[in-house]
Design a protein around this motif. Sequence first.
Motif, short mmCIF file in Angstrom:
data_model
loop_
_atom_site.label_atom_id
_atom_site.label_comp_id
_atom_site.label_asym_id
_atom_site.label_seq_id
_atom_site.Cartn_x
_atom_site.Cartn_y
_atom_site.Cartn_z
N ALA A 97 73.46 67.01 51.94
CA ALA A 97 73.16 66.74 53.35
C ALA A 97 73.34 65.26 53.66
O ALA A 97 73.83 64.89 54.74
N SER A 98 72.96 64.39 52.73
CA SER A 98 73.14 62.94 52.92
C SER A 98 74.62 62.59 53.04
O SER A 98 75.01 61.79 53.89
N ILE A 99 75.46 63.20 52.21
CA ILE A 99 76.91 62.95 52.28
C ILE A 99 77.44 63.40 53.64
O ILE A 99 78.19 62.68 54.29
N THR A 100 77.03 64.59 54.06
CA THR A 100 77.49 65.12 55.35
C THR A 100 77.09 64.21 56.50
O THR A 100 77.85 64.05 57.47
N ARG A 101 75.94 63.57 56.40
CA ARG A 101 75.49 62.63 57.44
C ARG A 101 76.17 61.27 57.33
O ARG A 101 75.94 60.39 58.15
N GLY A 102 77.00 61.06 56.30
CA GLY A 102 77.70 59.79 56.14
C GLY A 102 76.89 58.72 55.44
O GLY A 102 77.20 57.53 55.55
N GLU A 103 75.88 59.11 54.69
CA GLU A 103 75.03 58.15 53.99
C GLU A 103 75.58 57.86 52.59
O GLU A 103 76.33 58.66 52.03
N ILE A 104 75.19 56.73 52.03
CA ILE A 104 75.60 56.38 50.67
C ILE A 104 74.77 57.19 49.68
O ILE A 104 73.55 57.28 49.80
N VAL A 105 75.46 57.79 48.72
CA VAL A 105 74.83 58.62 47.69
C VAL A 105 75.33 58.16 46.33
O VAL A 105 76.52 57.88 46.17
N ASP A 106 74.45 58.10 45.36
CA ASP A 106 74.83 57.76 43.99
C ASP A 106 75.83 58.80 43.48
O ASP A 106 75.51 59.99 43.42
N PRO A 107 77.06 58.39 43.13
CA PRO A 107 78.07 59.35 42.67
C PRO A 107 77.64 60.18 41.46
O PRO A 107 78.14 61.29 41.27
N ASP A 108 76.72 59.66 40.66
CA ASP A 108 76.26 60.41 39.49
C ASP A 108 75.45 61.64 39.87
O ASP A 108 75.20 62.50 39.03
N ARG A 109 75.05 61.75 41.13
CA ARG A 109 74.27 62.89 41.60
C ARG A 109 75.14 64.00 42.20
O ARG A 109 74.61 64.99 42.69
N VAL A 110 76.46 63.80 42.15
CA VAL A 110 77.38 64.74 42.79
C VAL A 110 78.46 65.16 41.79
O VAL A 110 79.06 64.31 41.13
N TYR A 111 78.70 66.45 41.70
CA TYR A 111 79.82 66.97 40.94
C TYR A 111 81.00 67.03 41.90
O TYR A 111 80.99 67.79 42.88
N PHE A 112 82.02 66.19 41.66
CA PHE A 112 83.17 66.06 42.55
C PHE A 112 84.42 66.09 41.67
O PHE A 112 84.73 65.11 41.00
N ARG A 113 85.10 67.24 41.63
CA ARG A 113 86.29 67.41 40.80
C ARG A 113 87.40 68.06 41.63
O ARG A 113 87.13 68.91 42.48
N THR A 114 88.63 67.66 41.33
CA THR A 114 89.78 68.21 42.04
C THR A 114 90.92 68.49 41.08
O THR A 114 90.91 68.03 39.92
N THR A 115 91.91 69.21 41.59
CA THR A 115 93.13 69.50 40.83
C THR A 115 94.33 69.11 41.69
O THR A 115 94.84 69.92 42.46
#
Length: 152
Positions: A97-115
């Motif tokens: 929800a913080s990311i969706t609102r445009g707030e800064i979030v510690d990247p270690d708290r998010v699983y973000f993977r792409t191909t």
Amino acid sequence: MMIPQLRHVAELHVEVGAPITIGETRDGVRRIIPINGGRIRGAGLNGIVVPGGADYQLIRADGFTTLDARYALKLDDGASIYIVNTGVRCGEPEVMASITRGEIVDPDRVYFRTTPSFETESAEHRWMTRSLFVASGARYPDRVELNFFVVD
């Protein structure tokens, strides 16, 4: 049998614009994130992210987000590369929800993977169209940072 290894290929910094929110659809909240520019740096892959691409996101109620980014690179050696980069981003609901609102979030708290997959007419970079890649990412209010790895 060979065990696949990951080899770092490049770091990408993608400048993004304000989200365009389509709204709540049957599958979740649809957003389009404009890609305004950026840089790629790596072995033989130095150049810019061409403005004009976008990331087409679908955000489910629990914050799980599917990503479908399409953009182009213009390398310092003159080559143009088209990228289709699909993936997922998820974390605890309050983090998402913080990311969706445009707030800064510690990247270690998010699983973000792409191909990512690539298209080019450049003979020098054709190997990218014949290899598998994965990427790890971090989302900030004004940019996305990605590390691309080829699967050897």
